[in-house]
Design a protein around this motif. Sequence first.
Motif, PDB file in Angstrom:
ATOM      1  N   GLY A   6       0.779  -1.228   0.000  1.00  0.00           N
ATOM      2  CA  GLY A   6       0.000   0.000   0.000  1.00  0.00           C
ATOM      3  C   GLY A   6       0.810   1.277   0.000  1.00  0.00           C
ATOM      4  O   GLY A   6       0.250   2.364   0.164  1.00  0.00           O
ATOM      5  N   PHE A   7       2.127   1.161  -0.169  1.00  0.00           N
ATOM      6  CA  PHE A   7       2.977   2.337  -0.280  1.00  0.00           C
ATOM      7  C   PHE A   7       3.840   2.185  -1.518  1.00  0.00           C
ATOM      8  O   PHE A   7       4.307   1.098  -1.829  1.00  0.00           O
ATOM      9  N   ALA A   8       4.059   3.292  -2.207  1.00  0.00           N
ATOM     10  CA  ALA A   8       4.861   3.238  -3.432  1.00  0.00           C
ATOM     11  C   ALA A   8       5.873   4.378  -3.444  1.00  0.00           C
ATOM     12  O   ALA A   8       5.587   5.481  -2.976  1.00  0.00           O
ATOM     13  N   LEU A   9       7.031   4.087  -3.992  1.00  0.00           N
ATOM     14  CA  LEU A   9       8.075   5.091  -4.183  1.00  0.00           C
ATOM     15  C   LEU A   9       7.920   5.653  -5.588  1.00  0.00           C
ATOM     16  O   LEU A   9       7.843   4.895  -6.565  1.00  0.00           O
ATOM     17  N   ARG A  10       7.886   6.967  -5.682  1.00  0.00           N
ATOM     18  CA  ARG A  10       7.764   7.635  -6.968  1.00  0.00           C
ATOM     19  C   ARG A  10       8.887   8.659  -7.120  1.00  0.00           C
ATOM     20  O   ARG A  10       9.314   9.256  -6.149  1.00  0.00           O
ATOM     21  N   ASP A  11       9.320   8.841  -8.354  1.00  0.00           N
ATOM     22  CA  ASP A  11      10.297   9.878  -8.690  1.00  0.00           C
ATOM     23  C   ASP A  11       9.507  11.027  -9.305  1.00  0.00           C
ATOM     24  O   ASP A  11       8.991  10.915 -10.418  1.00  0.00           O
ATOM     25  N   TYR A  16      12.459  11.880  -4.718  1.00  0.00           N
ATOM     26  CA  TYR A  16      11.876  10.584  -4.376  1.00  0.00           C
ATOM     27  C   TYR A  16      10.846  10.790  -3.278  1.00  0.00           C
ATOM     28  O   TYR A  16      11.157  11.335  -2.216  1.00  0.00           O
ATOM     29  N   VAL A  17       9.613  10.357  -3.542  1.00  0.00           N
ATOM     30  CA  VAL A  17       8.554  10.488  -2.553  1.00  0.00           C
ATOM     31  C   VAL A  17       7.826   9.154  -2.387  1.00  0.00           C
ATOM     32  O   VAL A  17       7.663   8.395  -3.333  1.00  0.00           O
ATOM     33  N   VAL A  18       7.413   8.900  -1.156  1.00  0.00           N
ATOM     34  CA  VAL A  18       6.615   7.722  -0.837  1.00  0.00           C
ATOM     35  C   VAL A  18       5.182   8.195  -0.684  1.00  0.00           C
ATOM     36  O   VAL A  18       4.908   9.152   0.051  1.00  0.00           O
ATOM     37  N   VAL A  19       4.284   7.538  -1.408  1.00  0.00           N
ATOM     38  CA  VAL A  19       2.876   7.907  -1.364  1.00  0.00           C
ATOM     39  C   VAL A  19       2.037   6.688  -0.985  1.00  0.00           C
ATOM     40  O   VAL A  19       2.390   5.566  -1.313  1.00  0.00           O
ATOM     41  N   PRO A  20       0.929   6.926  -0.287  1.00  0.00           N
ATOM     42  CA  PRO A  20       0.028   5.825   0.030  1.00  0.00           C
ATOM     43  C   PRO A  20      -0.840   5.470  -1.176  1.00  0.00           C
ATOM     44  O   PRO A  20      -1.131   6.325  -2.014  1.00  0.00           O
ATOM     45  N   LEU A  21      -1.238   4.223  -1.240  1.00  0.00           N
ATOM     46  CA  LEU A  21      -2.096   3.740  -2.318  1.00  0.00           C
ATOM     47  C   LEU A  21      -3.333   3.082  -1.728  1.00  0.00           C
ATOM     48  O   LEU A  21      -3.282   2.507  -0.639  1.00  0.00           O
ATOM     49  N   GLY A  22      -4.422   3.119  -2.454  1.00  0.00           N
ATOM     50  CA  GLY A  22      -5.637   2.405  -2.054  1.00  0.00           C
ATOM     51  C   GLY A  22      -6.107   2.749  -0.659  1.00  0.00           C
ATOM     52  O   GLY A  22      -6.228   3.916  -0.292  1.00  0.00           O
ATOM     53  N   LYS A  23      -6.344   1.719   0.139  1.00  0.00           N
ATOM     54  CA  LYS A  23      -6.867   1.888   1.496  1.00  0.00           C
ATOM     55  C   LYS A  23      -5.905   2.636   2.413  1.00  0.00           C
ATOM     56  O   LYS A  23      -6.322   3.217   3.409  1.00  0.00           O
ATOM     57  N   ARG A  24      -4.631   2.626   2.081  1.00  0.00           N
ATOM     58  CA  ARG A  24      -3.637   3.325   2.914  1.00  0.00           C
ATOM     59  C   ARG A  24      -3.856   4.839   2.926  1.00  0.00           C
ATOM     60  O   ARG A  24      -3.435   5.516   3.846  1.00  0.00           O
ATOM     61  N   THR A  25      -4.515   5.357   1.901  1.00  0.00           N
ATOM     62  CA  THR A  25      -4.733   6.806   1.853  1.00  0.00           C
ATOM     63  C   THR A  25      -5.616   7.283   3.004  1.00  0.00           C
ATOM     64  O   THR A  25      -5.520   8.435   3.419  1.00  0.00           O
ATOM     65  N   ALA A  26      -6.454   6.403   3.527  1.00  0.00           N
ATOM     66  CA  ALA A  26      -7.305   6.769   4.657  1.00  0.00           C
ATOM     67  C   ALA A  26      -6.493   6.892   5.942  1.00  0.00           C
ATOM     68  O   ALA A  26      -6.820   7.695   6.815  1.00  0.00           O
ATOM     69  N   ASP A  27      -5.426   6.100   6.071  1.00  0.00           N
ATOM     70  CA  ASP A  27      -4.620   6.083   7.284  1.00  0.00           C
ATOM     71  C   ASP A  27      -3.429   7.039   7.229  1.00  0.00           C
ATOM     72  O   ASP A  27      -2.930   7.479   8.253  1.00  0.00           O
ATOM     73  N   LEU A  77      15.745   2.710   9.269  1.00  0.00           N
ATOM     74  CA  LEU A  77      14.724   1.750   9.681  1.00  0.00           C
ATOM     75  C   LEU A  77      13.934   2.232  10.885  1.00  0.00           C
ATOM     76  O   LEU A  77      12.731   1.987  10.987  1.00  0.00           O
ATOM     77  N   GLU A  78      14.598   2.919  11.789  1.00  0.00           N
ATOM     78  CA  GLU A  78      13.915   3.465  12.957  1.00  0.00           C
ATOM     79  C   GLU A  78      12.804   4.426  12.522  1.00  0.00           C
ATOM     80  O   GLU A  78      11.683   4.378  13.034  1.00  0.00           O
ATOM     81  N   LYS A  79      13.107   5.276  11.554  1.00  0.00           N
ATOM     82  CA  LYS A  79      12.107   6.215  11.052  1.00  0.00           C
ATOM     83  C   LYS A  79      10.977   5.486  10.331  1.00  0.00           C
ATOM     84  O   LYS A  79       9.805   5.824  10.496  1.00  0.00           O
ATOM     85  N   LEU A  80      11.324   4.477   9.529  1.00  0.00           N
ATOM     86  CA  LEU A  80      10.290   3.714   8.821  1.00  0.00           C
ATOM     87  C   LEU A  80       9.375   2.982   9.794  1.00  0.00           C
ATOM     88  O   LEU A  80       8.151   2.936   9.591  1.00  0.00           O
ATOM     89  N   ARG A  81       9.931   2.419  10.831  1.00  0.00           N
ATOM     90  CA  ARG A  81       9.116   1.713  11.826  1.00  0.00           C
ATOM     91  C   ARG A  81       8.195   2.690  12.541  1.00  0.00           C
ATOM     92  O   ARG A  81       7.019   2.373  12.785  1.00  0.00           O
ATOM     93  N   LYS A  82       8.718   3.851  12.890  1.00  0.00           N
ATOM     94  CA  LYS A  82       7.923   4.857  13.577  1.00  0.00           C
ATOM     95  C   LYS A  82       6.712   5.267  12.745  1.00  0.00           C
ATOM     96  O   LYS A  82       5.624   5.484  13.283  1.00  0.00           O
ATOM     97  N   GLU A  83       6.877   5.366  11.448  1.00  0.00           N
ATOM     98  CA  GLU A  83       5.787   5.754  10.551  1.00  0.00           C
ATOM     99  C   GLU A  83       4.915   4.573  10.122  1.00  0.00           C
ATOM    100  O   GLU A  83       3.918   4.761   9.448  1.00  0.00           O
ATOM    101  N   GLY A  84       5.321   3.349  10.481  1.00  0.00           N
ATOM    102  CA  GLY A  84       4.504   2.177  10.163  1.00  0.00           C
ATOM    103  C   GLY A  84       4.654   1.665   8.745  1.00  0.00           C
ATOM    104  O   GLY A  84       3.732   1.065   8.192  1.00  0.00           O
ATOM    105  N   PHE A  85       5.819   1.886   8.137  1.00  0.00           N
ATOM    106  CA  PHE A  85       6.041   1.477   6.754  1.00  0.00           C
ATOM    107  C   PHE A  85       6.564   0.045   6.587  1.00  0.00           C
ATOM    108  O   PHE A  85       6.530  -0.482   5.486  1.00  0.00           O
ATOM    109  N   VAL A  86       7.086  -0.564   7.645  1.00  0.00           N
ATOM    110  CA  VAL A  86       7.733  -1.861   7.482  1.00  0.00           C
ATOM    111  C   VAL A  86       7.071  -2.967   8.283  1.00  0.00           C
ATOM    112  O   VAL A  86       6.417  -2.722   9.289  1.00  0.00           O
ATOM    113  N   THR A  87       7.267  -4.193   7.792  1.00  0.00           N
ATOM    114  CA  THR A  87       6.889  -5.386   8.535  1.00  0.00           C
ATOM    115  C   THR A  87       8.180  -6.101   8.900  1.00  0.00           C
ATOM    116  O   THR A  87       9.130  -6.110   8.120  1.00  0.00           O
ATOM    117  N   ASP A  88       8.244  -6.643  10.069  1.00  0.00           N
ATOM    118  CA  ASP A  88       9.460  -7.347  10.505  1.00  0.00           C
ATOM    119  C   ASP A  88       9.357  -8.833  10.336  1.00  0.00           C
ATOM    120  O   ASP A  88       8.406  -9.432  10.120  1.00  0.00           O
TER     121      ASP A  88
END
Length: 88
Positions: A6-11, A16-27, A77-88
């Motif tokens: 539900g997240f995509a990297l775009r140029d 470089y920006v990460v944008v939410p897709l689909g249902k992620r846009t609500a969160d 990774l600390e920043k990504l985890r804080k924002e909820g972007f990763v699964t461990d």
Amino acid sequence: MRIKEGFALRDVADNYVVVPLGKRTADFNGMVKLNETGAFLWGKMNQDCTEEELAAALAEAYDVSEEQAGESVGKFLEKLRKEGFVTD
């Protein structure tokens, strides 16, 4: 670990920006800007990988020490985890 669905990297205009897709846009409203190394690591995280594998890839790609790469990856990774972007 890997990037959650539900997240995509775009140029966009050489940024470089990460944008939410689909249902992620609500969160997640907005986008996140990444630098070149952040985009490199994000791309590597589209497949399952470990923190050590990311550090090794960063060290090789950017000709830095494994120690320096490991510190950078840890902070990223600390920043990504804080924002909820990763699964461990």
